[in-house]
Design an enzyme around this catalytic site. Structure first.
Site, PDB file in Angstrom:
ATOM      1  NE  ARG A 109      58.037  52.524  22.259  1.00 13.06           N
ATOM      2  CZ  ARG A 109      57.393  52.234  21.139  1.00 13.06           C
ATOM      3  NH1 ARG A 109      56.900  53.191  20.389  1.00 13.06           N
ATOM      4  NH2 ARG A 109      57.211  50.983  20.792  1.00 13.06           N
ATOM      5  CG  HIS A 154      59.563  48.563  17.018  1.00 12.06           C
ATOM      6  ND1 HIS A 154      59.168  49.642  17.774  1.00 12.06           N
ATOM      7  CD2 HIS A 154      59.026  48.776  15.796  1.00 12.06           C
ATOM      8  CE1 HIS A 154      58.450  50.472  17.040  1.00 12.06           C
ATOM      9  NE2 HIS A 154      58.342  49.967  15.833  1.00 12.06           N
ATOM     10  CD  GLU A 200      52.285  49.749  16.259  1.00  9.05           C
ATOM     11  OE1 GLU A 200      52.682  49.238  15.212  1.00  9.05           O
ATOM     12  OE2 GLU A 200      51.963  50.950  16.356  1.00  9.05           O
ATOM     13  CG  ASN A 340      52.613  52.874  19.201  1.00  6.23           C
ATOM     14  OD1 ASN A 340      53.010  53.447  20.222  1.00  6.23           O
ATOM     15  ND2 ASN A 340      53.274  51.864  18.662  1.00  6.23           N
ATOM     16  CE1 TYR A 342      52.579  57.736  13.680  1.00  8.46           C
ATOM     17  CE2 TYR A 342      51.796  55.750  14.783  1.00  8.46           C
ATOM     18  CZ  TYR A 342      52.836  56.581  14.396  1.00  8.46           C
ATOM     19  OH  TYR A 342      54.133  56.247  14.727  1.00  8.46           O
ATOM     20  CD  GLU A 423      55.368  54.067  17.232  1.00  9.12           C
ATOM     21  OE1 GLU A 423      54.770  54.231  16.144  1.00  9.12           O
ATOM     22  OE2 GLU A 423      55.978  53.038  17.536  1.00  9.12           O
TER      23      GLU A 423
HETATM   24  C1  BGC Z   1      55.301  51.604  14.134  1.00  8.94           C
HETATM   25  C2  BGC Z   1      56.514  52.381  13.636  1.00  8.94           C
HETATM   26  C3  BGC Z   1      56.187  53.027  12.306  1.00  8.94           C
HETATM   27  C4  BGC Z   1      55.026  53.981  12.512  1.00  8.94           C
HETATM   28  C5  BGC Z   1      54.635  54.763  11.268  1.00  8.94           C
HETATM   29  C6  BGC Z   1      53.987  52.348  13.971  1.00  8.94           C
HETATM   30  O1  BGC Z   1      52.966  51.448  13.767  1.00  8.94           O
HETATM   31  O2  BGC Z   1      55.498  51.223  15.460  1.00  8.94           O
HETATM   32  O3  BGC Z   1      57.599  51.511  13.558  1.00  8.94           O
HETATM   33  O4  BGC Z   1      57.288  53.664  11.753  1.00  8.94           O
HETATM   34  O5  BGC Z   1      53.894  53.222  12.895  1.00  8.94           O
HETATM   35  O6  BGC Z   1      54.172  53.930  10.281  1.00  8.94           O
END
Ligand code: BGC
Length: 532
Positions: A109, A154, A200, A340, A342, A423
């Site tokens: 990607r 992006h 995002e 995305n 985390y 992501e």
């Molecule tokens: C973004 C990335 C960023 C990653 C870590 C995501 O929200 O798409 O560009 O590097 O978070 O912060």
């Protein structure tokens, strides 16, 4: 008396054994994951974005982007760095594609830099050298069996458009964007099957127009003290324009380009999971609201044609309205949801109780969101205890079960529409021992445990079709500069030499269905994760 002591000892030992085996099995359960746990044809890849890796910021006809200009103002990026050279992917993309092939990736990607392809927007010429650059990437990926997964936006676009229109506050940006999308579809839709219109929308609108972290740095109190802006209204206006731009580009793609490869077009969103801070019903409601104000804000319109009712109730007339035609154009305008993901955060209700955090309140601590949206206060901490292991990003904590909960939520709310994890990644806290940067056991455990929970969500029936590690290599982490590293590969400064981290070896082994040797990673019950 003696008998009682013995009894206590036996039961304490019993509980200790049970406790250890529960911890052990939960760790094993969390990290025991194999490629074969995922459906046939599931894409495994890695992700990057143009400004974060390409460099060559003013070469071969590329114009300055909003980020090129932003990084040149003192104080905007913590280490004063920028993406002028970044990972020099512009010149080293062949080496990077070979790395991807060596890992066994089946998808990559990346994003297309708008200012490289259309340096002056619609006003100017198409920059053929820019088109050729992306064409070469696409051809070389395909030659190696790697699917290009292309994002059009992006976070960066030609600075000239920022100056001419005032950026995404203006509806005129929509025509500019649709033209950019058309140029990309015309040039690449015969070879690219997976398209992401925007990365995002939710995070971009907040960071650029509410919290003043991204250009054009607009905000108002209590979110921040900017020269201009309105943090209550502008993020809503910007997201509205971005959503409509998506809708118009999606329509164009379906009418004129989709048939070339029977491709799929979707969007990615920043997908924080929220859980109630306490068992109180009001906090449960707050967690629901936080989900609505984050992911559903930008997904409901693209699936159902309107904003979430939870947002309408609170924002009233502040929230823009879609006309009937717009609503029809937007609904069902995505073929997939890009996640995305985390982290997970706590959510606390601020309707029935006071939320003490505001911009001047330092007691909120690291990992808390100082101002509230939707009357929800969100934080990574409860009574000073983090929700999961802290990472290099102050708002990212390791909470693997959040991946499963996120997919469950989306599956339910959007009728199990196809999903890709676009992501997912880990950065070490900055003060961590530097040797861990290459011997990155923490990153391996992060991916294993998040993948294990993803596999569980899929087993329950979720239609998830791919997973991309953020990121292929360490890169320019926006306001955080180069200090925060998410890569499977280290980029040595100043040589820019690519060196695989242990996590790259793990990913390669995972993808070939073999396992990294037990001698490499182990868990010590007293001191936690160990590398040997
Ligand atoms: C973004 C990335 C960023 C990653 C870590 C995501 O929200 O798409 O560009 O590097 O978070 O912060």
């Amino acid at each position: 008396m003696k008998k009682t002591k013995l009894k206590c000892f036996v039961s304490a030992t019993y509980f200790l054994i049970v406790f250890i085996s529960v911890v052990k099995s939960s760790i094993e359960e969390q990290t025991d994951v194999k490629r074969s746990d995922f459906p046939h044809g599931f894409l495994f890849g890695a992700a990057t974005s143009a400004y974060q890796v390409e460099g060559a910021f003013h070469e071969d006809g590329k114009s300055l982007s909003n980020w090129d200009v932003f990084c040149h103002v003192d104080g905007n990026v913590v280490d004063g760095s920028n993406g002028e050279i970044a990972d020099d992917h512009y010149h080293r993309f062949m080496e990077d594609i070979e790395i991807m092939e060596s890992l066994g990736l089946t998808a990559y990607r990346f994003s297309i830099s708008w200012s490289r392809v259309l340096p002056r927007g619609r006003l100017g010429e198409i920059n053929q050298i820019g088109i050729d650059f992306y064409s070469k990437i696409i051809d070389n990926l395909l030659l190696r069996g790697i699917q290009p997964f292309v994002s059009l936006f992006h976070f960066e676009f030609p600075q000239e458009l920022q100056e001419r229109f005032g950026g995404w506050l203006s509806p005129l940006m929509r025509e500019e964007y649709v033209y950019f999308a058309e140029v990309c579809f015309r040039s690449f839709a015969d070879r690219v099957k997976y398209w992401v219109t925007f990365n995002e929308i939710n995070l971009y609108s907040e960071f650029a127009y509410e919290k003043a972290m991204f250009p054009p740095l607009r905000c108002s109190p209590p979110f921040g003290d900017c020269a201009s802006g309105n943090s209550d209204v502008e993020p809503l206006t910007v997201a509205h324009n971005l959503l409509l731009a998506h809708g118009e580009a999606a329509k164009l793609y379906r009418e004129r380009f989709k048939s070339k490869l029977d491709g799929l077009l979707g969007i990615t969103m920043s997908a924080f999971m929220y859980v109630p801070l306490t068992a109180d019903e009001n906090d449960k409601e707050a967690a629901n609201r936080a989900m609505a104000f984050n992911v559903a804000w930008t997904l409901d319109p693209l699936v159902f044609g309107d904003y979430p009712p939870e947002m309408r109730r609170i924002h009233g007339s502040e929230l823009p309205i879609f006309s009937t035609e717009e609503s029809l154009m937007l609904s069902k305008s995505i073929d997939f949801i890009g996640i995305n993901h985390y982290t997970t955060l706590y959510a606390k209700d601020c309707i029935h109780s006071t939320c003490i955090c505001n911009v001047n309140d330092s007691s909120c601590g690291v990992g808390s969101d100082r101002a509230v949206r939707g009357f929800v206060y969100t934080s990574g901490y409860r009574d000073g205890v983090p929700i999961g292991e802290p990472t290099g990003m102050s708002r990212f904590f390791v909470v693997p079960s959040g991946m499963e909960a996120m997919v469950d939520y989306l599956r339910e709310r959007y009728n199990n529409m196809p999903m890709f994890v676009t992501e997912n990644g880990y950065s070490y806290p900055a003060d961590e021992d530097n040797s861990l940067q290459l011997h990155d056991v923490g990153r391996i455990l992060f991916h294993q445990s998040y993948l294990a929970h993803l596999a569980r969500a899929i087993r329950k029936g979720a239609d998830v079709r791919g997973y991309m590690v953020w990121s292929l290599m360490d890169n320019f982490e926006w306001n955080n500069g180069y200090g925060i590293k998410f890569g499977l590969y280290e980029i040595e400064q100043p040589t820019l030499k690519r060196t695989p981290k242990l996590s790259a070896t793990w990913y390669k082994d995972f993808l070939s269905n073999s396992t990294i040797s037990d001698a490499t990673i182990s868990y010590n019950h007293e001191s936690g994760l160990q590398s040997q």
